[in-house]
Design an enzyme around this catalytic site. Structure first.
Site, PDB file in Angstrom:
ATOM      1  N   LYS A 160       1.422   4.256  -2.968  1.00 49.00           N
ATOM      2  CA  LYS A 160       1.336   5.702  -2.737  1.00 49.00           C
ATOM      3  C   LYS A 160       2.608   6.414  -3.193  1.00 49.00           C
ATOM      4  CE  LYS A 160      -2.068   5.137   0.917  1.00 49.00           C
ATOM      5  NZ  LYS A 160      -2.253   4.776   2.355  1.00 49.00           N
ATOM      6  N   ASP A 166       0.837  -1.206   0.000  1.00 44.76           N
ATOM      7  CA  ASP A 166       0.000   0.000   0.000  1.00 44.76           C
ATOM      8  C   ASP A 166       0.872   1.255   0.000  1.00 44.76           C
ATOM      9  OD1 ASP A 166      -2.594   1.433   0.529  1.00 44.76           O
ATOM     10  OD2 ASP A 166      -1.521   1.953   2.377  1.00 44.76           O
TER      11      ASP A 166
END
Lengths: 374, 374
Positions: A229, A225
């Protein structure tokens, strides 16, 4: 001039999980409900056109209505509703799903003149070819708009600030931050400025029980994750490495210790979690001896040409040690202008309402851009 | 689609002090120089139309050129250059002066369909009547645009974030911050978490010598600059008090102690500065006994219906005590969604380059809004 009244923009919302529901709620309330005309909502199976013949859809009644009157989801017919026509301008497609299929057709959607807003990280953190395809079909290369503010830091103004820095000619030197609410919580509890001897496995279990982690905590602890980003951010920096394969091109330290890498199921992993404690204890001890705490961070270092997700050690008076609480994100931008003291943005970086806010603020930017005429 | 090329927007820049010069420099460099067509620059006396017949204006040669070839400043003829015509859309008027005369004609300028961008706090922090006049002539009440991001926090995304919160339906509960770079520096040095016994008068003198204060430090210590910023912010919050007289309606604690209030000149004030030390020593001592530090803050408390500038005491683990360094600004937004943990933005809130960045990012927003056509 006094008769100037911006027209409402047609929008369709696909995806009605936690974030989708919060977007729906914001769209149906003032001040947004006068600016947008919600013409369709859909989950992964069913869609329904609005307004309803027999009454209003609300944040509380939409689910039974969708189940009772919905028709099978058909993306192409949704797109025809949003296409610019003789009678109305183009509409906005909101993808609030976690799908990686829908992002693959963004270029087609944008090519039809339909704007796209999404909290879905998949489109801009996957292969560079998809990213470039999207870019070629959107402003400033085409008049169609694509926004994904909430893909990083939820409602925090992270992407818009980075765009402002780049577009006004500042030189980005380093972007560094705690980008995962889950990992923020875990390390804020595990490695405190004032010390403490709580076990890593205990903190992970509490985080799971509080609903802060994915159902399988390894999905957070893998660092993927955070890598997504970082990919999204670094693609906004002209001098950053290209990341051909997206997040998969980002060196990413996994927090699933070697000793647990052979756990075959989530249950086995959770049962055996304490086996990893020694590894993390040692890490914390090492940091403590240096007067530091441990944080899981993402770093884009333009001088070194590096993008990486890793465990970092920070002095006990560093913002990542003192300022962070709970599951907050904190992101610092060191630039030619913001140097030696970085620009810092901090706050809740996850949660349905703040993520939805990132989406609806994007919608407002599109609304403003489409309704300014002179 | 591939032939889509946003048109350059004509801009005129009035005011060539430190900030104006930095705006000029950013406007003449990539990527801004392809998006804007700088048709005129002016200081308080002289203006010159661009491009020059005999060559290019640059950030280093503009001053002698202006002195040699400039004609007396005439605002009305500048406005006629920026008005929308048959051949071109409307232009942007950048007011980088500190004047309070020019803001009084913003409504006229906006009424002509000319967009306004300014770092000048006067327009939006003075009488409510002027503010309302400007509002009635701008989006969303009219298609003309008015931006002043850099009036609070320079290039930090303060106003845009507050607008996003309000416009997406969040409920603002409290805005609190250190809004003055000068007062940030003075109190960061005077009242440290780790203690210290430096005299207030000494810190003020160092700040003055470093160029951190206005020529007369009382202009910073009066708190007026902070009151103006609070006025600007609170006018973006629908539930805030109206502040009929602008900054003059904000209760503002002055840091010029009673004992020095009769100093008639800047020189006398600076000479006698040590007379105020006892007052500040006592204050710091009091805070220390409570485990706190002293900071000069602006607070908008929507529950209490209060807007005020004052000396506040903050625990030594509060962000205003630990996170602040140098002359940074820090602003926290506590809202329904960002509660109990606020959204925090921190960084340089003064300085020519970052203030100019606030202005040029506003210009880019206007450029984007005017060049999106579908």
């Amino acid at each position: 001039m006094s008769s100037f009244a911006p027209r409402p923009i047609p929008v369709a919302l696909i995806g009605l999980g936690g974030v989708g529901k919060a977007i729906l709620s914001q769209l149906l309330s003032p001040p947004l409900n006068t600016r947008f005309n919600l013409i369709l909502i859909a989950n992964s199976r069913l869609s329904i056109s609005l307004p309803l013949p027999g009454g209003q859809v609300t944040p509380t009644n939409y689910l039974p209505i969708l189940e009772q009157h919905g028709t099978p989801l058909d993306i192409q017919s949704i797109l025809s509703l949003l296409s610019p026509s003789e009678t109305s301008g183009s509409g906005i497609f909101i993808d609030s799903t976690g799908s990686d299929i829908i992002p693959s057709i963004y270029p087609q959607i944008l090519g039809m003149g339909i704007h796209v807003v999404t909290p879905n990280k998949k489109a801009t953190s996957s292969a560079l070819s998809l990213y470039n395809d999207i870019k070629s079909k959107t402003y400033p290369n085409a008049p169609t708009l694509f926004y994904g503010e909430s893909t990083v830091g939820a409602g925090l103004p992270i992407l818009s600030s980075l765009k402002d820095l780049v577009e006004t000619g500042d030189e980005i030197q380093k972007i560094e931050g705690v980008f995962s609410g889950t990992l923020s919580y875990i390390f804020n509890e595990f490695s405190k400025v004032e010390g403490g001897d709580v076990k890593f496995s205990e903190v992970v279990k509490v985080a799971k029980d509080l609903g802060y982690t994915e159902p399988d905590p390894r999905d957070d602890l893998s660092g993927t994750d955070v890598a997504r980003k970082l990919t999204i951010l670094s693609r906004l920096v002209p001098t950053a490495p290209p990341l051909e394969e997206g997040y998969a091109s980002v060196p990413t330290e996994s927090l699933v210790p070697d000793v647990l890498s052979n756990a075959s199921t989530k249950e086995e992993y959770l049962d055996r979690l304490a086996e990893g404690d020694e590894y993390f204890d040692k890490l914390r001890e090492e940091a403590k001896r240096e007067g530091k705490v441990v944080r899981y961070v993402g770093v884009i270092d333009l001088k070194e040409g590096k993008v990486e997700c890793k465990l970092g050690k920070y002095p006990t008076d560093h913002a990542f040690a003192t300022a962070l609480k709970g599951s907050d994100n904190i992101i610092s931008f060191t630039t030619k202008r913001y140097s030696p003291r970085p620009l810092i943005i901090q706050g809740a970086g996850a949660g349905a309402d703040v993520t939805a806010m990132g989406v609806t603020s994007d919608l407002l930017k599109i609304h403003e851009r489409l309704t300014t005429r002179l």
